[in-house]
Design an enzyme around this catalytic site. Structure first.
Site, PDB file in Angstrom:
ATOM      1  CG  PHE A   1      -1.896   1.101   1.332  1.00 14.27           C
ATOM      2  CD1 PHE A   1      -2.956   0.972   0.822  1.00 14.27           C
ATOM      3  CD2 PHE A   1      -1.448   2.175   2.254  1.00 14.27           C
ATOM      4  CE1 PHE A   1      -3.962   1.988   0.856  1.00 14.27           C
ATOM      5  CE2 PHE A   1      -2.263   3.215   2.345  1.00 14.27           C
ATOM      6  CZ  PHE A   1      -3.828   3.172   1.420  1.00 14.27           C
TER       7      PHE A   1
ATOM      8  CD  GLU B   1      -3.093   0.983   8.977  1.00 13.11           C
ATOM      9  OE1 GLU B   1      -4.254   0.987   8.918  1.00 13.11           O
ATOM     10  OE2 GLU B   1      -2.436  -0.415   8.914  1.00 13.11           O
TER      11      GLU B   1
END
Length: 379
Positions: free
Chosen positions: A123, A363
């Site tokens: 990602f 995150e």
């Protein structure tokens, strides 16, 4: 029975706990020391369905809910935080962008390989000068016939060196800022794609992390995920899933740290009695247990909201923010209660101390979560 969970949730929790104790606990220290996670263990997790928990059944997954994911992440993290990265990648960052915005053809092409553990997808959002401020990314995607030409650099990309593909967010309309970002699936074997040096990390060392460098990479238009210029929305929806995953990981590590602290203070005798019989020590344990259970309430609630199609972005941010900060504090206190033993790499608490520290950073840092929470309050 916890009111947030049913028998199916508790059944998969028990399966994850059993796997963690039997398959992960004996090798966790070696994974950390050698910076390598055994492929055969990844395959075992895939066979148990852990890599496809949230992937729809039509694409090789189990199609389970967020609470099932939370149960597995929490139990696996107790014994090996690194193992949870394979599970979280497969169920959130690697696949959520496709599940949320992908075409049927893209879902059929990319999801089954992730669920089976045969393929990894990284990602790629963070950049050297665009971490918390993801909208300021400089990676560009310029239209050229049936292709987009990508140039840029992504950093701290988990699993990049072992991934077949990387999901890359790039600006297709730079003048529009966050509203000009698109999402692409980039084959790591394409000319112009390379990985930077291996990052020597403080913790969670069993999964490789590196930069992803894009130099005039020609990506076919059919590899765009979702609509042009709507990639940032896709990324933010994906991160809400990921934040609950990180929060669940924090619960598991904190619970393990408390168990280690209780066992140590019961057996360690100082001043003529077990450490836990000293009020100062007992009160530290009480504070740790209270914080853990407060974090559990936030995490379980956020998962329940998402499962029931309720607005969950603020709840996910509160869960991630509080659980990460609480876990860091709990594990720090547990190490303190271990005394000099806690500072030795022979003891599990030392590894937990290193593994948990990144949880308030990746995150979305704790400060970003505060921005999200206050933004929801004040809009």
């Amino acid at each position: 029975m916890n009111p947030f969970f049913n028998e199916d949730h508790e059944s998969i929790r028990e399966m994850a706990r059993d796997f963690a104790e039997k398959a992960l606990a004996p090798i966790a220290a070696d994974i950390d020391k050698n910076e390598h996670f055994p492929e055969e263990v990844v395959k075992q997790m895939a066979d148990l369905g852990f890599l496809g928990l949230k992937i729809p059944e039509a694409y090789g997954g189990l199609g389970l809910d967020m609470r099932s994911y939370v149960c597995v992440m929490e139990e696996i993290a107790k014994k090996c935080a690194t193992a949870t990265l394979f599970i979280s990648s497969a169920n959130s960052l690697s696949t959520a962008p496709i599940v949320i915005s992908g075409t049927e053809e893209q879902k059929q092409r990319y999801l089954p390989g992730v669920a089976s553990g045969e393929e990894y997808i990284a990602f790629g959002l963070t950049e050297p000068n665009a971490g918390s401020d993801a909208a300021s990314m400089t990676t560009r995607a310029v239209e050229d016939g049936d292709f987009y030409i990508l140039n840029g650099r992504k950093c701290f990309i988990t699993m990049a060196p072992i991934s077949k593909y990387t999901i890359v967010y790039a600006k297709t309309n730079p003048e529009k800022g966050a509203k000009g970002i698109s999402c692409f699936m980039v084959d790591m074997s394409l000319p112009g794609v390379s990985c930077g040096r291996h990052e020597e990390k403080m913790g969670q060392r069993g999964v490789p992390v590196s930069d992803v460098v894009l130099e005039d990479v020609r990506v076919p238009k059919e590899c765009m995920i979702g609509e042009k210029d709507l990639g940032f929305i896709n990324a933010m929806k994906t991160l809400s899933v990921g934040r609950i995953g990180v929060a669940s990981m924090c619960l598991g590590m904190a619970a393990e740290a408390i168990e280690l602290a209780v066992n140590h203070t019961k057996n360690r005798v100082q001043f003529g009695k077990p450490l836990c019989k000293h009020q100062a020590i007992a009160f530290m344990l009480a504070d740790m247990e209270t914080k853990l259970n407060a974090a559990r309430g936030l995490v379980y609630n956020a998962a329940w909201l998402m499962d029931n199609k309720q607005p969950a972005d603020k709840a996910a941010s509160m869960a991630k923010y509080f659980a990460a900060e609480a876990a860091i504090d709990i594990i720090n206190k547990s190490l303190q209660l271990h005394g000099g033993y806690g500072y030795s790499r022979e003891y599990e608490i030392e590894r937990l101390y290193r593994d948990v520290r990144v949880c308030s950073i990746y995150e979305g840092s704790s400060q970003v979560q505060q921005i999200v929470i206050s933004g929801q309050m004040l809009k």
